[in-house]
Enzyme design. Structure first.
Site, PDB file in Angstrom:
ATOM      1  N   ASP A 206     -46.055  21.715  20.128  1.00 14.74           N
ATOM      2  CA  ASP A 206     -47.037  21.938  21.182  1.00 14.74           C
ATOM      3  C   ASP A 206     -47.444  23.404  21.291  1.00 14.74           C
ATOM      4  O   ASP A 206     -47.348  24.006  22.346  1.00 14.74           O
ATOM      5  CB  ASP A 206     -46.418  21.423  22.505  1.00 14.74           C
ATOM      6  N   GLU A 450     -35.890  19.720  19.932  1.00 18.62           N
ATOM      7  CA  GLU A 450     -36.320  18.334  20.086  1.00 18.62           C
ATOM      8  C   GLU A 450     -36.597  17.622  18.767  1.00 18.62           C
ATOM      9  O   GLU A 450     -37.679  17.057  18.568  1.00 18.62           O
ATOM     10  CB  GLU A 450     -37.550  18.251  20.990  1.00 18.62           C
ATOM     11  N   TYR A 503     -38.545  16.539  31.709  1.00 23.10           N
ATOM     12  CA  TYR A 503     -39.794  16.726  32.462  1.00 23.10           C
ATOM     13  C   TYR A 503     -39.982  15.601  33.468  1.00 23.10           C
ATOM     14  O   TYR A 503     -40.992  14.908  33.464  1.00 23.10           O
ATOM     15  CB  TYR A 503     -40.976  16.819  31.484  1.00 23.10           C
ATOM     16  N   GLU A 539     -35.287  23.360  29.288  1.00 20.11           N
ATOM     17  CA  GLU A 539     -36.713  23.328  29.640  1.00 20.11           C
ATOM     18  C   GLU A 539     -36.882  22.435  30.855  1.00 20.11           C
ATOM     19  O   GLU A 539     -36.234  21.390  30.958  1.00 20.11           O
ATOM     20  CB  GLU A 539     -37.583  22.717  28.521  1.00 20.11           C
TER      21      GLU A 539
HETATM   22  C1  GCB Z   1     -41.272  20.258  25.267  1.00 20.71           C
HETATM   23  C2  GCB Z   1     -41.357  21.159  24.086  1.00 20.71           C
HETATM   24  C3  GCB Z   1     -42.340  22.295  24.300  1.00 20.71           C
HETATM   25  C4  GCB Z   1     -43.590  21.780  24.987  1.00 20.71           C
HETATM   26  C5  GCB Z   1     -43.186  21.220  26.347  1.00 20.71           C
HETATM   27  C6  GCB Z   1     -44.384  20.639  27.108  1.00 20.71           C
HETATM   28  O1  GCB Z   1     -40.342  19.509  25.426  1.00 20.71           O
HETATM   29  O2  GCB Z   1     -40.118  21.646  23.674  1.00 20.71           O
HETATM   30  O3  GCB Z   1     -42.646  22.862  23.049  1.00 20.71           O
HETATM   31  O4  GCB Z   1     -44.581  22.748  25.113  1.00 20.71           O
HETATM   32  O5  GCB Z   1     -42.257  20.200  26.181  1.00 20.71           O
HETATM   33  O6  GCB Z   1     -45.007  21.349  27.882  1.00 20.71           O
HETATM   34  O7  GCB Z   1     -44.692  19.474  26.871  1.00 20.71           O
END
Ligand code: GCB
Length: 648
Positions: A206, A450, A503, A539
């Site tokens: 990403d 990941e 997330y 994260e």
């Molecule tokens: C993740 C990734 C990261 C992305 C992020 C997102 O899990 O490790 O590279 O930018 O999520 O914002 O989706």
């Protein structure tokens, strides 16, 4: 496409489980000294992208043999910088294939006339695959966009009355299933929809695949016999510091060494004369992270002087390496620095900014470090690739702890778990450890982000990469960063610390902030029960478009980002007393990605905008981080030294 074939699997055998680097030579950062000079080749280079159908015209017409302007039109291209966003040409922004850079470098007379001088060309980062010629002669090739490589060009520049040399670098940004990061070229063959020969670069990560000469290109000199590498590891016994060093010399077998360790005031505190020894430092000043001690980031200097006999007479070489004395240990539930529990409260970053893309830029770097210290952040992860060496040096100097990640991001294709990819991954870890092993700020290696770690080959693959990394550097823990389910993860058994991304209420249960606490606590409990290892929330975050306000909070507003973080913090506050040893926000700043319907001109999960202005969440995080620092080891004098006044 259009890349050289990768190295064969047969070469892998001797590398596996080896205790020493298989790479030839060291990669000491080029520093000036009484015996060494350096010359940066930054500024404008001539540039051309090879838009020919097969992208191979440059090789067919041998563009490296003559000045680039003689084989066609050129652009002026700044170095360091990505080439993508500098111009007004949309086709160049998304170009895939070979681009050509060239410049003339004026050489001091002594460099070209003194056979006792060794002249080295060093490229800090060329993304992704690079071939280098000097005066039309091939001198080097390198795979991988985030680590430096060098070529000894002494012979070339010392044959004849030269006062300059022409450096040509061809760079290919194509990613394949075997590159790191991996990618694939998708050919679109339906001519009712796409023009003939149409293809695109597909990736599973990403961020935008910026390309070009991202870091300095420089020339530097050493004597013909020279200090090639230094490895330092440190230990602490009560209040005594132990500095173990090993020095590698090239160019002569008959040499003497004088090694001195100097404290911050320039006083010699220990010395040696052997190639490999232990220096003992009574009442040592330890290297502490920012906000963990009144005098964080204490650095000694290891001054090495080497005198060698060569055919041309005696030569001396001097090199000075900053050294921080500290220890790192991991228990079932703690991450210890100098024997004290350390809690990571920090960020994930990207090398990313307007116009420059991934190009190195001092003002940007200083702004980022000033923001980190303003925030009270004590750590970051180099998501998702190694950062510039100057970044690592500033982390040493400011006490910002680093989880040093290799470019193993987006490993999702089954082909990316084969032998060719594994071989390359091991080599990249060797290059990374070789470059960053002496930084006290680096406390852990991360071998991937990941990966699809629930695939069968992932277990063997990561067992091998992690074991190899530990063999290269037994002094630091190793992790990889996962977002998978604890029960299905094939690699988690091999890591020392679990780094978990999640997330909640962003990619699942959209808008339902009320489920975060329960889901996060379950996640922590499940991982810890299964593996009994400390966990970092590596994260978490939400997108917020700066200036977009919605109350009650709605997704993409600054209020939603702030509220989501608050929910995470409630769960983190429960578990950090047990086995959660850190939290790293995603992301420090907004950054560019590929175009998709999910991204509005890049990823907006930054707590700062891409231009480094704070969103509401930055103030929330700042309050939290200073509070966390206060709870652990907060020192009023540290605040005073950063902000020039006592904290309120
Ligand atoms: C993740 C990734 C990261 C992305 C992020 C997102 O899990 O490790 O590279 O930018 O999520 O914002 O989706």
């Amino acid at each position: 496409m259009l890349r050289r074939p990768a190295v064969s699997w047969a070469l892998l055998g001797p590398l596996l489980w080896g205790c020493t680097l298989a790479l030839q030579g060291g990669m000491l950062y080029p520093r000036e000294s009484p015996s060494r000079e350096r010359k940066e080749l930054n500024g404008l280079w001539s540039f051309r992208a090879d838009f020919s159908d097969n992208r191979h015209q440059g090789f067919e017409q041998q563009w490296y043999r003559r000045p680039l302007r003689e084989s066609g039109p050129t652009l002026d291209m700044p170095v360091p910088s990505s080439f993508n966003d500098v111009g007004q040409d949309g086709q160049l922004r998304t170009f895939v294939g070979w681009v050509w850079y060239e410049r003339e470098a004026a050489l001091p007379r002594r460099w070209t006339q003194d056979p006792g001088t060794r002249v080295v060309l060093r490229i800090g980062s060329a993304h992704y695959y690079a071939i280098v010629w000097v005066n039309g002669v091939h001198v080097s090739e390198h795979e991988g966009g985030h680590l430096p490589f060098e070529a000894d060009i002494s012979k070339l520049v010392q044959t004849g009355p030269l006062s300059s040399c022409r450096i040509t670098i061809a760079i290919n940004n194509t990613l394949t299933p075997h590159t790191l990061p991996p990618g694939s070229i998708l050919y679109k063959s339906d001519t009712s929809k796409y023009p003939k020969g149409y293809f695109i670069q597909d990736t599973h990560f990403d961020f935008f695949n910026y390309a070009g000469l991202h870091r300095s290109v420089l020339l530097y000199t050493t004597p013909a016999a020279y200090i090639d590498d230094i490895t330092v590891t440190t230990g602490v016994e009560e209040d005594t510091g132990l500095v173990n060093y090993q020095i590698f010399v090239q160019g002569s077998e008959h040499f003497q060494l004088e090694v001195q360790l100097l404290d911050g005031e320039g006083r010699v505190v220990a010395q040696g004369t052997r190639s490999r020894d232990q220096l003992v430092v009574p009442s040592a000043h330890l290297w502490w992270p920012y906000l963990m001690h009144e005098h964080p980031a204490y650095l000694y200097s290891l001054e090495v002087r080497m005198t060698a006999s060569t055919a041309a007479g005696d030569v001396s070489d001097f090199y000075t390496l900053p050294v921080g004395i500290r220890t790192v240990d991991v228990t079932e539930s703690q991450f210890l620095i100098n024997g004290k529990p350390f809690y990571f409260h920090g960020v994930n970053k990207h090398e990313d900014s307007d116009i420059r893309g991934k190009g190195f830029d001092w003002p940007l770097l200083m702004k980022d470090f000033n923001l980190l210290r303003w925030l009270g952040a004590n750590a970051f992860r180099t998501s998702h690739y190694p950062y510039a060496e100057e970044v690592m040096q500033l982390c040493d100097r400011y006490g910002i702890v680093v989880i040093d990640e290799c470019p193993g991001v987006g490993i999702t294709l089954p082909q990316s778990y084969g032998n060719v990819s594994l071989q390359h991954h091991l080599e990249v870890m060797e290059e990374l450890v070789r470059r960053d092993k002496n930084h006290p700020a680096v406390v852990m290696w991360s071998v991937a982000n990941e990966p699809t770690s629930n695939l069968e080959p992932a277990g063997y693959y990561f067992k091998t990469v992690i074991a190899h990394t530990k063999a290269l550097d037994p002094t630091r823990p190793v992790t990889y960063v996962t977002n998978s389910n604890y029960a299905a993860d094939m690699g988690a058994a091999y890591v020392d610390v679990l780094c978990v991304n999640s997330y909640y209420s962003w990619y699942h249960d959209y808008g339902h902030l009320e489920v975060i606490q329960l889901q996060l606590e379950s996640q922590f409990e499940n991982w810890h029960q299964t593996y009994q290892k400390p966990i970092i929330q590596s994260e978490y975050g939400a997108e917020a478009i700066a200036g977009l306000h919605q109350d009650p909070p709605l997704m993409f507003s600054e209020e939603y980002q702030r509220s989501l973080l608050q929910q995470y913090h409630l769960a983190l506050d429960k578990k950090r007393k047990e086995y959660v040893v850190g939290e790293l926000i995603w992301n420090f700043a907004d950054f560019m990605t590929n175009q998709t319907p999910q991204r509005a001109v890049g990823n907006k999960k930054g707590i700062f905008t891409r231009q480094r202005q704070p969103k509401t969440a930055a103030f929330l995080l700042r309050d939290r981080y200073w509070k966390l620092a206060n709870e652990t080891r907060y020192h009023r004098s540290v605040v005073k030294s950063v902000f020039g006044k006592e904290p309120v």
